[in-house]
Write a protein that holds these residues in place. Structure first.
Motif, PDB file in Angstrom:
ATOM      1  N   TYR A 164       0.888  -1.176   0.023  1.00  0.00           N
ATOM      2  CA  TYR A 164      -0.237   0.068   0.075  1.00  0.00           C
ATOM      3  C   TYR A 164       0.899   1.268   0.009  1.00  0.00           C
ATOM      4  N   GLU A 165       1.844   1.374   0.960  1.00  0.00           N
ATOM      5  CA  GLU A 165       2.441   2.524   1.188  1.00  0.00           C
ATOM      6  C   GLU A 165       3.531   2.840  -0.151  1.00  0.00           C
ATOM      7  N   LEU A 166       4.161   1.526  -0.538  1.00  0.00           N
ATOM      8  CA  LEU A 166       5.211   1.651  -1.623  1.00  0.00           C
ATOM      9  C   LEU A 166       4.344   2.148  -2.893  1.00  0.00           C
ATOM     10  N   GLN A 167       3.099   1.669  -3.112  1.00  0.00           N
ATOM     11  CA  GLN A 167       2.344   2.027  -4.566  1.00  0.00           C
ATOM     12  C   GLN A 167       2.012   3.479  -4.189  1.00  0.00           C
ATOM     13  N   PHE A 168       1.566   3.815  -3.027  1.00  0.00           N
ATOM     14  CA  PHE A 168       1.111   5.467  -3.040  1.00  0.00           C
ATOM     15  C   PHE A 168       2.494   6.417  -3.116  1.00  0.00           C
ATOM     16  N   PHE A 169       3.672   5.672  -2.691  1.00  0.00           N
ATOM     17  CA  PHE A 169       4.849   6.408  -2.742  1.00  0.00           C
ATOM     18  C   PHE A 169       5.193   6.715  -4.251  1.00  0.00           C
ATOM     19  N   TRP A 170       5.460   5.379  -4.999  1.00  0.00           N
ATOM     20  CA  TRP A 170       5.988   5.522  -6.392  1.00  0.00           C
ATOM     21  C   TRP A 170       5.136   5.738  -7.321  1.00  0.00           C
ATOM     22  N   ASN A 171       3.905   5.656  -7.236  1.00  0.00           N
ATOM     23  CA  ASN A 171       2.798   6.358  -8.137  1.00  0.00           C
ATOM     24  C   ASN A 171       2.964   8.022  -8.063  1.00  0.00           C
ATOM     25  N   ARG A 172       3.030   8.520  -6.933  1.00  0.00           N
ATOM     26  CA  ARG A 172       2.971   9.920  -6.678  1.00  0.00           C
ATOM     27  C   ARG A 172       4.525  10.217  -7.213  1.00  0.00           C
ATOM     28  N   GLN A 173       5.591   9.328  -7.450  1.00  0.00           N
ATOM     29  CA  GLN A 173       6.936   9.801  -7.909  1.00  0.00           C
ATOM     30  C   GLN A 173       6.699   9.650  -9.396  1.00  0.00           C
ATOM     31  N   MET A 174       6.080   8.605  -9.940  1.00  0.00           N
ATOM     32  CA  MET A 174       5.854   8.744 -11.511  1.00  0.00           C
ATOM     33  C   MET A 174       5.017   9.785 -12.019  1.00  0.00           C
ATOM     34  N   ALA A 175       4.046  10.303 -11.278  1.00  0.00           N
ATOM     35  CA  ALA A 175       3.111  11.533 -11.739  1.00  0.00           C
ATOM     36  C   ALA A 175       3.963  12.504 -11.766  1.00  0.00           C
ATOM     37  N   GLU A 176       5.007  12.753 -10.759  1.00  0.00           N
ATOM     38  CA  GLU A 176       5.996  13.936 -10.846  1.00  0.00           C
ATOM     39  C   GLU A 176       6.953  13.757 -11.960  1.00  0.00           C
ATOM     40  N   HIS A 177       7.486  12.657 -12.149  1.00  0.00           N
ATOM     41  CA  HIS A 177       8.347  12.159 -13.511  1.00  0.00           C
ATOM     42  C   HIS A 177       7.848  12.764 -14.655  1.00  0.00           C
ATOM     43  N   ALA A 178       6.429  12.384 -14.826  1.00  0.00           N
ATOM     44  CA  ALA A 178       5.718  12.818 -15.911  1.00  0.00           C
ATOM     45  C   ALA A 178       5.616  14.307 -16.306  1.00  0.00           C
ATOM     46  N   LYS A 179       5.256  14.815 -14.921  1.00  0.00           N
ATOM     47  CA  LYS A 179       5.333  16.413 -15.034  1.00  0.00           C
ATOM     48  C   LYS A 179       6.373  16.942 -15.089  1.00  0.00           C
ATOM     49  N   PHE A 180       7.813  16.559 -14.821  1.00  0.00           N
ATOM     50  CA  PHE A 180       9.011  17.213 -14.792  1.00  0.00           C
ATOM     51  C   PHE A 180       9.619  17.041 -16.334  1.00  0.00           C
ATOM     52  N   ILE A 181       9.057  15.837 -17.095  1.00  0.00           N
ATOM     53  CA  ILE A 181       9.338  15.515 -18.241  1.00  0.00           C
ATOM     54  C   ILE A 181       8.567  16.693 -19.278  1.00  0.00           C
TER      55      ILE A 181
END
Length: 307
Positions: free
Chosen positions: A192-209
């Motif tokens: 649960y915690e890791l999917q919340f963490f990494w989904n947020r990180q992936m969302a931010e990667h997309a926004k940085f790109i």
């Protein structure tokens, strides 16, 4: 209580991924400052060199020890890593030790069955070195972010990116401290915690790109924006699953599919950057960096899926 064998394997596997991530965070900070902040440039360079040392020591201890799945996942290096480093050296003049990447390319994984007390002591010392360096790097990042937010400093890195890389360092530090206490970590139980963490990180990667692409790259900007929206939704779904209002299996399946698609987008983008086929201000090593993080997350998701 974590067994000696698992302590060794989990520690080295963690360093192979995160020590490289930390050294690259330090590099991205280093090249993002203006010449006015030469002291910060020197501090970031010192962190980069320290994590080079941690990664080098990890590599020397890892052959025929770490889980083969980690080496095969694409989270340690990718087919682009060496060329991305060489291109980044050319563009920045910073001497990145590519011999570490070459050494990682020939690492062999294995399932060791007997603990080696000497190796265990080496790993424990290495963990403490990484704990000290990561804790100091977190404070450095927080200091930079505070300076930026209060207009005391300019950097070419987004404030969100500085927060983003601080979160990753905090995750590394948390997992290191737990390993040092020989605490058994079942990542599947922390899905649960890791999917919340990494989904947020992936969302931010997309926004940085999205924000680092040239304004004329409309198709890529739209694709990155779509990934950002998708992972924002998946982050919300993972949070709902943590609060027991949504089924976790559904979130895992959706996250796996989305991350595979995003990983492919990142791989194509990194290759295009290296071939000078996309207009952006994305330094080649950043493309490879976020690709490795997607590969790391994919390995975790496949583990969660098999629970």
């Amino acid at each position: 209580m974590l067994s000696s064998i698992e302590f060794i394997k989990q520690s080295l596997g963690l360093h192979l991924f995160f020590a490289r991530i930390m050294k690259e965070h330090s590099f991205f900070l280093e090249v993002g400052f203006t010449s006015k902040d030469s002291g910060f440039i020197q501090q970031a360079d010192a962190f980069r060199r320290e994590f080079d040392g941690i990664l080098g020591e990890t590599i020397s201890l890892s052959n025929s020890v770490v889980n083969p799945e980690i080496l095969q996942s694409g989270e340690v290096i990718t087919p682009f890593t060496l060329n991305a480093e060489m291109a980044t050296i050319y563009f920045t003049g910073v001497r990145i030790p590519t011999q570490l990447t070459q050494a990682e390319a020939i690492l062999a994984g294995s399932d060791i069955i007997t603990a080696n007390p000497v190796l265990e002591r080496h790993v424990s010392v290495l963990n403490q070195r990484a704990i000290n360096a990561t804790a100091a790097l977190i404070q450095f990042k927080k200091n930079i972010l505070s300076n930026v937010l209060y207009c005391k400093m300019f950097t070419f890195n987004y404030p969100l990116l500085i927060l983003h890389i601080t979160r990753e360092a905090e995750l590394y530090l948390l997992q290191l401290r737990r390993l040092q206490r020989r605490e058994e970590i079942d990542l599947a139980k922390e899905a649960y915690e890791l999917q919340f963490f990494w989904n947020r990180q992936m969302a931010e990667h997309a926004k940085f790109i999205r924000g680092l692409l040239d304004p004329t790259e409309n198709d890529l900007i739209n694709q990155a924006n779509d990934f950002g929206n998708e992972f924002d939704q998946l982050t919300a779904e993972a949070k709902a699953a943590m609060d027991a209002t949504s089924p976790m299996a559904k979130v895992t399946d959706e996250s796996l599919k989305a991350t595979e698609d995003f990983r492919n987008f990142k791989a194509q983008g990194t290759q295009a950057i290296l071939e000078c086929k996309v207009k952006s201000i994305i330094i080649p090593l950043l493309g490879d960096h976020v690709l490795r993080e997607a590969n790391h997350y994919l390995r975790l998701l496949k583990m969660f899926e098999g629970r």
